[in-house]
Design an enzyme around this catalytic site. Structure first.
Site, mmCIF file in Angstrom:
data_model
loop_
_atom_site.group_PDB
_atom_site.id
_atom_site.type_symbol
_atom_site.label_atom_id
_atom_site.label_comp_id
_atom_site.label_asym_id
_atom_site.label_seq_id
_atom_site.Cartn_x
_atom_site.Cartn_y
_atom_site.Cartn_z
ATOM 1 N N LEU A 1 1.604 25.187 37.783
ATOM 2 C CA LEU A 1 2.963 24.644 37.941
ATOM 3 C C LEU A 1 2.999 23.227 37.403
ATOM 4 O O LEU A 1 2.152 22.424 37.762
ATOM 5 C CB LEU A 1 3.329 24.547 39.428
ATOM 6 N N HIS A 2 3.951 22.934 36.532
ATOM 7 C CA HIS A 2 4.113 21.529 36.137
ATOM 8 C C HIS A 2 5.521 21.171 35.689
ATOM 9 O O HIS A 2 5.796 20.020 35.412
ATOM 10 C CB HIS A 2 3.109 21.153 35.042
ATOM 11 N N ARG A 3 6.441 22.167 35.622
ATOM 12 C CA ARG A 3 7.806 21.855 35.160
ATOM 13 C C ARG A 3 8.472 20.884 36.121
ATOM 14 O O ARG A 3 8.407 21.078 37.352
ATOM 15 C CB ARG A 3 8.681 23.100 35.152
#
Ligand code: UD1
Length: 353
Positions: free
Chosen positions: A200-202
């Site tokens: 996850l990084h958005r």
């Protein structure tokens, strides 16, 4: 083309550029590699260069992190004199990161031709910084190399001249195919045999504490049914630490090198992600992918592949996970031209241009 200059900056760029550099090298074309320094941690950059056998960059602009405007402007300022010094016949840019659009803008303003690898992808969601980068880069590019038919259609709809568009397939799959044998031989390194792999990084998922908390709660619940391996992007690390989510079956790690990550993807029961490239890699590998986004710029991974868009409400993770654990997962096929030869097709076109 006599002299090609490549611009890379962030982790996914390295995976895309490696096969193109190799294919052009086989044809004896002069090449210059510029690293903007957008990603600079050892495990976000150097490890990728060594595993993907990318030659050391000729120039590192050393820009580092910053706001979108600051980072883009800094790359432009530092890149312009490099182009003027090296005088390439064409500049190749990759994907949709800030380094991509910054380099394309510089070239367009000093009339150096630009080729965009992974052109034409659209999420039609302008709140994503990458969508802006994709649209602007394509608008400025002279050659547009697309990975799939939807890319061609998007570009034609935007009025791009058909002779500029070349459907070459997916260069990320070139790298995957090259290193899959090494990934399959990769030692387990203590990772569980059966697991869900999470990335996850958005900004839409991790920058808002409430959203991130809801995702982590769903993952914590899921970890009662299956071990979860979560290599954490630097952007997400501090936020997770602040929220504190330790459970014995939710394993947090630093970002992993390419081969180790590919080895986990290839044997994961399911991958839960908001990354673009991972939607493609799981489709190639035939591994179920749950994408925590409302939309995707890679719709072919949904129409043909194993990808399921579950939106930004993480409560769907549990139900989808149950289907997969019950063996009722979506079956997929590999999209056309995702065959390991995309970079050769790019090199053929550049060689004769
Ligand atoms: C960038 C891309 C995104 C891509 C992702 C892959 C843009 C707009 N976004 O997002 O499309 O999917 O890379 O990883 O270009 N940081 C480090 N070490 C590093 C790099 C970054 O600690 O080596 C931290 C910094 O605190 C930085 C933050 O991560 O502020 C975000 O980095 P940045 O390059 O701005 O964007 P990404 O989230 O990595």
């Amino acid at each position: 083309m006599r002299h090609i200059l490549h611009v890379v900056g962030a982790r996914p760029n390295f995976v895309k550029a490696a096969p193109v550099l190799r294919a052009l090298n086989q044809r004896g074309i002069r090449q210059t590699l510029v690293h903007t320094g957008q990603h600079y941690d050892r495990n976000m950059s150097d490890v990728f260069f060594s595993q993907l056998e990318i030659p050391e960059a000729d120039v590192n602009l050393g820009v580092g992190s910053g706001s979108h405007a600051a980072q883009t402007a800094e790359i432009m300022q530092r890149f312009e004199p490099v182009v003027l010094t090296y005088k390439p016949d064409i500049v190749l840019v990759y994907g949709d990161v800030n380094s991509t659009v910054a380099a394309a803008l510089v070239c367009a303003k000093i009339s150096v031709p630009v080729a965009h690898v992974e052109a034409g992808l659209r999420s039609f969601d302008r709140t994503m910084p990458e969508e802006i980068n994709r649209m602007v880069t394509d608008r400025l590019s002279d050659l547009l190399f697309t990975p799939s038919e939807d890319g061609d259609a998007n570009l034609r709809n935007e009025g791009v001249a058909p002779e500029k568009i070349h459907r070459v397939g997916n260069v990320m799959i070139d790298s995957l195919l090259r290193l899959l044998p090494a990934a399959k031989d990769c030692p387990r390194n203590g990772f569980p045999d059966r697991m869900a792999l999470v990335t996850l990084h958005r900004p839409s998922n991790v920058d808002n504490a409430g959203n991130l908390q809801r995702i982590l709660d769903s993952l914590r619940q899921a970890s009662e049914r299956i071990d979860i391996v979560f290599p954490v992007h630097p952007r997400t690390r501090q936020r997770i630490a602040d929220l504190g989510i330790a459970t014995p079956k939710l394993h947090l790690h630093d970002p992993l090198p390419y081969i180790e990550f590919l080895s986990l993807q290839a044997r994961a029961t399911v991958v839960i992600t908001d990354s673009g490239g991972i939607q493609e890699e799981t489709t190639y590998l035939g591994v179920p992918c749950l994408t925590l986004r409302k939309n995707t710029e890679r719709p072919i991974t949904v129409s043909l592949g194993t990808n399921v868009l579950i939106g930004e409400d993480p409560s769907r993770i549990g139900a989808e996970l149950s289907n997969i654990l019950d063996g009722k997962m979506k079956q997929g096929t590999v999209p056309p031209l995702w065959d390991g030869s995309a970079a050769q097709r790019i090199a053929d076109i550049l060689h004769t241009t």
